[in-house]
Enzyme design. Structure first.
Site, mmCIF file in Angstrom:
data_model
loop_
_atom_site.group_PDB
_atom_site.id
_atom_site.type_symbol
_atom_site.label_atom_id
_atom_site.label_comp_id
_atom_site.label_asym_id
_atom_site.label_seq_id
_atom_site.Cartn_x
_atom_site.Cartn_y
_atom_site.Cartn_z
ATOM 1 N N SER A 95 82.184 48.750 2.823
ATOM 2 C CA SER A 95 82.218 47.485 3.566
ATOM 3 C C SER A 95 81.255 46.532 2.862
ATOM 4 O O SER A 95 80.547 46.923 1.931
ATOM 5 C CB SER A 95 81.815 47.689 5.033
ATOM 6 O OG SER A 95 80.456 48.081 5.131
ATOM 7 N N LEU A 109 78.233 47.688 10.488
ATOM 8 C CA LEU A 109 78.647 46.291 10.346
ATOM 9 C C LEU A 109 79.357 46.033 9.023
ATOM 10 O O LEU A 109 79.053 46.660 7.997
ATOM 11 C CB LEU A 109 77.436 45.367 10.447
ATOM 12 C CG LEU A 109 76.703 45.337 11.793
ATOM 13 C CD1 LEU A 109 75.548 44.354 11.724
ATOM 14 C CD2 LEU A 109 77.649 44.983 12.927
ATOM 15 N N HIS A 120 80.000 53.729 2.146
ATOM 16 C CA HIS A 120 79.614 54.570 3.279
ATOM 17 C C HIS A 120 79.793 56.055 2.989
ATOM 18 O O HIS A 120 78.950 56.873 3.374
ATOM 19 C CB HIS A 120 80.455 54.207 4.513
ATOM 20 C CG HIS A 120 80.163 52.871 5.079
ATOM 21 N ND1 HIS A 120 79.231 52.663 6.081
ATOM 22 C CD2 HIS A 120 80.676 51.638 4.792
ATOM 23 C CE1 HIS A 120 79.193 51.373 6.389
ATOM 24 N NE2 HIS A 120 80.059 50.731 5.616
ATOM 25 N N LEU A 122 81.936 59.086 0.310
ATOM 26 C CA LEU A 122 82.853 59.614 -0.697
ATOM 27 C C LEU A 122 83.026 61.084 -0.371
ATOM 28 O O LEU A 122 82.038 61.813 -0.226
ATOM 29 C CB LEU A 122 82.280 59.430 -2.101
ATOM 30 C CG LEU A 122 83.125 59.871 -3.307
ATOM 31 C CD1 LEU A 122 82.583 59.234 -4.590
ATOM 32 C CD2 LEU A 122 83.192 61.374 -3.506
#
Length: 205
Positions: A95, A109, A120, A122
């Site tokens: 993100s 967020l 975030h 893998l």
């Protein structure tokens, strides 16, 4: 260049020849190997791989199922899945973030005006580990990010034992991360992202 116009970089790549029947016709029409952005419909497959990969090691997942759906709805263009004959075998979910370092808020967020891609998670399916798929997928993801004009850096946090893996793939350790999850502490790592495609693979990842 928009995120969508960068998608040709994710065209299916055939890593092995399609199987044929004795009559010379293909047994299936699915590509042998395909890279593409994920969609909310992939969320359950993503979570099953992630849960198996992380719970046995750390007791928790970086993203729970509702959070996976959240990011795949908000920013699917910052995800990448590796599919073998239609089956998800490895994935990355990212993100956008708008600060130099990660904070606790970065876990949930997506900042659409940000220039930092927060990776975030893998994860690789258990039957496809120890084959180099994680480093190949990460390399391909970083090349894809270079096609996105808004992306300037990639950030992630990992436990100590994963630092050498990410260093091999070109990440630099920034030191302890502000974010904690339960008793777990993390090292924050970064990778520069240029605004153009750099197609030659490097660093042995």
């Amino acid at each position: 260049m928009s995120a969508l116009s960068a998608l040709p970089f994710l065209k299916p790549v055939h890593l092995r020849s399609p199987q044929s029947s004795p009559g010379g016709q293909r047994r299936h029409t699915l590509p042998a190997s395909e890279f593409r952005c994920l969609s909310p419909e992939d969320a359950i497959s993503v979570f099953e791989i992630e849960r198996e990969a992380f719970i046995s090691v750390s007791g928790d997942c970086p993203l729970h199922l509702d959070e996976i759906r959240h990011f795949l709805n908000l920013c699917p263009e910052l995800s990448l899945g590796w599919f073998e004959e239609g089956r998800l075998v490895a994935f990355i979910i990212g993100s956008l973030w708008d600060q130099d370092r990660l904070s606790q808020a970065a876990l949930t967020l997506h900042k659409p005006q940000g220039t930092v891609v927060h990776i975030h998670v893998l994860a690789v399916h258990r039957t496809f580990r120890q084959q180099g798929k994680g480093s190949i997928l990460l390399w391909r993801y970083l090349q894809y990010l270079r096609c996105l004009p808004f992306a300037r850096r990639a950030l992630l946090m990992c436990e100590d034992f994963l630092v050498p893996f990410y260093q091999k793939c070109g990440f630099e350790a920034l030191g302890p991360c502000e974010v904690t999850v339960g008793d777990l502490a993390f090292i924050e790592m970064q990778h520069p992202v240029r605004g153009h495609a750099f197609m030659r693979r490097n660093s042995g990842c």
